[in-house]
Write an enzyme that holds these catalytic residues in place. Structure first.
Site, short mmCIF file in Angstrom:
data_model
loop_
_atom_site.label_atom_id
_atom_site.label_comp_id
_atom_site.label_asym_id
_atom_site.label_seq_id
_atom_site.Cartn_x
_atom_site.Cartn_y
_atom_site.Cartn_z
N CYS A 1 0.78 -1.24 0.00
CA CYS A 1 0.00 0.00 0.00
C CYS A 1 0.82 1.30 0.00
CB CYS A 1 -0.98 0.04 1.17
SG CYS A 1 -1.46 -1.55 1.82
N ARG A 48 6.29 -11.66 5.46
CA ARG A 48 5.75 -11.58 6.82
C ARG A 48 6.43 -12.61 7.70
NH1 ARG A 48 -0.61 -10.41 5.41
NH2 ARG A 48 -0.16 -8.64 4.05
N GLN A 76 1.12 -10.84 -3.79
CA GLN A 76 -0.30 -10.49 -3.85
C GLN A 76 -0.62 -9.95 -5.23
OE1 GLN A 76 -0.37 -7.48 -0.74
NE2 GLN A 76 -1.79 -8.73 0.43
N ASP A 92 -2.23 -7.37 -5.97
CA ASP A 92 -2.71 -6.25 -5.19
C ASP A 92 -3.16 -5.11 -6.10
OD1 ASP A 92 -3.26 -4.99 -2.86
OD2 ASP A 92 -1.18 -4.72 -2.22
N HIS A 141 -4.71 -0.80 -5.61
CA HIS A 141 -5.27 0.27 -4.78
C HIS A 141 -5.98 1.23 -5.70
CE1 HIS A 141 -2.20 -1.48 -2.17
NE2 HIS A 141 -3.11 -1.25 -1.23
N LYS A 173 -15.12 -4.13 4.93
CA LYS A 173 -14.62 -4.88 3.77
C LYS A 173 -15.60 -5.93 3.29
CE LYS A 173 -12.23 -8.18 6.71
NZ LYS A 173 -11.20 -9.18 6.80
N HIS A 176 -8.39 -0.99 -1.03
CA HIS A 176 -7.40 -2.05 -1.25
C HIS A 176 -8.19 -3.23 -1.80
CE1 HIS A 176 -4.67 -0.57 2.13
NE2 HIS A 176 -5.81 -0.05 2.47
#
Ligand SMILES: [Zn+2]
Ligand SMILES: [Zn+2]
Length: 656
Positions: A346, A375, A393, A395, A397, A481, A527
């Protein structure tokens, strides 16, 4: 004697003469419910049915029975079965020390465990013996009995029984008085808060599953224990169905198939939780990425690429260091500047947004990235591809205005359905996670923001006619979410897609755009990840297809199998023609019988085989076998190539 006003749930109430137990009170209120109840909640507190009700100055005492076929009921059932297991072990192996024995409700593999140190080392063979003893004890219909004793007495009791681990727990956790449980007429005593079923004949459908090593309190410095896993259900039918599914799941285990089909590996020498995609897994990964990139372009996303590490201050500013510290790898230093590996993408996308001024006309801006994050998950929580330390990911945004947010959410959901459908998932479950009644402490952002965001999500779901489950108090701390779960081939649900609102990061990074009114406004940030992580999605995909991927995903789409060595040159020629037509082709030129070659290709779950002998070579044709149908006849190389290309281009899920 006193009168107690007792109320069942929010319904019938009655005056009863006290003292009276919950079980007896329930019987007076509703005989059927009383018969079924496993435990109860009294004014919200979980208790045994043997719990004695107290007067409450005329206020009604509210009883909510804990019933079978509920999650709470399952918890009580499995927890009680774990104690039955401990009783059987104590009975068979006197002198056994007990550790902890919790119910497991989320774990798909087990329903409970008990950690023990028995005077002999237990083996898998002992499990059936222990299970048999559990049945014997259960059939004697023994009562679970609770006692409250002073701490000193409890410590003496467990010391006499030579159970130092229990003494340690009591020392750490107990107050002035200690709640202990007995199973009457059995050697079982445990330090436990309960509640439990009233007696052992409530336990009818259970099974011991496996043994594993464990350490007291999970610490390798502590004594080693043996962990006995089992599960329990409300009925034998439920248990049988679960066992069948478990067997099916074991056959599909992605870790095993990953090895057998040479798809990926995770090697201790390189680090647990770090995935290496082999060429065959890589072929599938590339199909996933190609599909995604094509869709991203069509749907107006800009593809971005960002680094794996960033300055430590960035993670402090984003709040990740405060909120995700325990899953972030420790900082590393260069020239007096500290850096940290990214747990999320992000902040980088925010950096791209902030690199220029934006007007409302520029929005929405959609940045997508196949972003690799790290992680620091503990080794005990890692599981094949499903839980890893490094993952990519898909991902994105989206920065948008309040006016366009609903449209953006609808298109995220539409995108998710298209993508998950393309990979063969047809059934979905949608969850809307909201803040719920808790409007305070842990959730950031104004009431107004939360309300708007929730309305936008609900609008988007309802507008699409989608059913969803509302999850109270399950939102992320930074916004509500939508999560989408898919059902796999054997009925398991996997959470993949997530679409999340964020009020936090736009504030922290002071994001702005110029509105129609020429004034600065704060954009809304969404996200979203559709596959979730590439690794986890790959794991789900392997298990969904049991490794037998549809043509377009199959790592080897065609196996070229010459019958004898003198056909090998022709086989190479066929393979190269098919490859130049864009197919992934394997050849097996070993001096083996054709039967063995076919078997091998079947084991590798290759969708098509072309079998080549003298006739095929002379006529320049191929004899084609399909994985499930077997022989489907001879054709020209061109004909076969066209048929195969068709299946691939359509992303067909079967070769029918
Ligand atoms: Zn207990
Ligand atoms: Zn994000």
């Amino acid at each position: 004697m006193s009168e107690i006003n007792v109320q069942l749930n929010d319904g019938v109430a009655a005056q009863m003469a006290g003292p009276i137990t919950v079980g007896e009170a329930l019987k007076k209120l509703d005989r059927d419910t009383a018969k079924q109840a496993l435990a109860a909640r009294v004014n919200g507190r979980e208790v045994d049915l043997a719990f004695t009700l107290e007067e409450s100055n005329g206020e009604p005492v509210k009883i909510e029975p804990v019933l079978p076929e509920t999650l709470e009921g399952l918890d009580v059932l499995r927890h009680s079965t774990a104690h039955l297991l401990a009783a059987a072990v104590l009975d068979l192996y006197p002198g056994t020390q007990l550790g902890i024995g919790p119910a497991l409700l989320e774990d798909p593999r087990y329903g409970f465990f008990y950690d023990v140190i028995a005077p002999v080392v237990l083996t898998e063979a002992d499990l059936s013996l222990i299970e048999k003893r559990m049945r014997q004890i259960a059939s004697r219909n023994l009562a679970y009995r609770r006692d409250e004793i002073p701490k000193a007495e409890a410590l003496r009791l467990f010391k006499e029984r030579d159970e130092p681990l229990k003494c340690e727990l009591i020392d750490e956790k107990a107050g002035e008085t200690v709640s202990v449980y007995y199973i009457d007429n059995s050697p079982f005593i445990d330090f436990c808060l309960g509640p439990h079923v009233p007696n052992t004949n409530k336990l009818r459908a259970f099974k011991l599953l496996s043994l594993a090593g464990a350490y007291w309190k999970g610490d390798a410095e502590n004594p080693q224990m043996q962990r006995i896993y089992g599960t329990a259900f409300f009925s034998q039918e439920q248990l049988d169905a679960w066992l069948k599914q478990r067997e099916e799941a074991e056959k599909r285990d992605h870790r095993r198939l990953g090895r057998e089909l040479d798809l990926f590996s995770i090697q201790d020498a390189y680090g647990q939780g770090l995935v290496m995609w082999h060429p065959k897994g890589g072929a599938i990964r590339r199909e996933m990425e190609d599909y995604l990139r094509q869709q991203l372009a069509q749907r107006g996303y800009g593809l971005v690429f960002t680094p794996h590490i960033a300055k430590r201050e960035l993670w402090q500013k984003s709040g990740h260091e405060q909120n995700y510290a325990d899953v972030m790898f420790a900082p590393t230093e260069l020239e007096e500047t500290q850096f940290r590996l990214k747990p999320m993408n992000c902040p980088f996308h925010i950096g791209i947004y902030k690199s220029a001024q934006h007007s409302y006309r520029d929005l929405p801006l959609r940045y997508a990235e196949l972003g690799t994050c790290y992680r620091a998950e503990l080794s005990g929580t890692l599981h094949g591809l499903m839980r890893v330390r490094g993952f990519t990911q898909d991902d994105a945004h989206i920065f948008c205005t309040p006016e366009t947010v609903r449209t953006e959410i609808v298109s995220c959901i539409d995108f998710a359905f298209a993508l998950l459908g393309a990979f063969g998932f047809e059934k979905f479950k949608i969850e809307l996670s909201v803040r719920g009644a808790d409007t305070t402490k842990k959730y950031l952002g104004s009431d107004e923001n939360w309300q708007h965001a929730e309305e936008a999500l609900v609008d988007a779901l309802k507008g699409q006619g989608l059913e969803y489950e509302r999850m109270e108090d399950e939102a992320a701390f930074y916004g509500p979410k939508i999560d989408i779960k898919v059902e796999d081939a054997i009925g398991r649900f996997w959470q993949l897609t997530t679409v999340q609102f964020d009020f936090n990061l736009p504030e922290r990074f002071e994001l702005e755009y110029t509105g129609e009114d020429n004034k600065p406004h704060r954009p809304i940030m969404i996200h979203r990840a559709l596959f979730g992580s590439m690794e986890r999605f790959f794991g789900v995909l392997i298990e969904h297809y049991a490794g037998a991927f549809p043509m377009w995903l199959a790592p080897v789409q065609v196996a070229v199998l010459p019958i004898t060595d003198r056909i090998n040159d022709y086989a190479e020629k066929v393979a190269s023609e098919l490859r130049s037509g864009g197919l992934r082709v394997g050849t097996n030129l070993k001096s083996e019988k054709i039967g063995a070659k076919i078997r091998d290709a079947q084991m590798q779950k290759t969708p098509f085989m072309v079998v080549l002998g003298d006739r095929e070579m002379e006529q320049g044709i191929v004899a084609v076998r399909e994985r499930l149908k077997g022989d489907i006849g001879v054709m020209s190389i061109e004909e076969f190539r066209t048929m195969a290309r068709n299946l691939i281009e359509k992303r067909a899920l079967t070769n029918a």
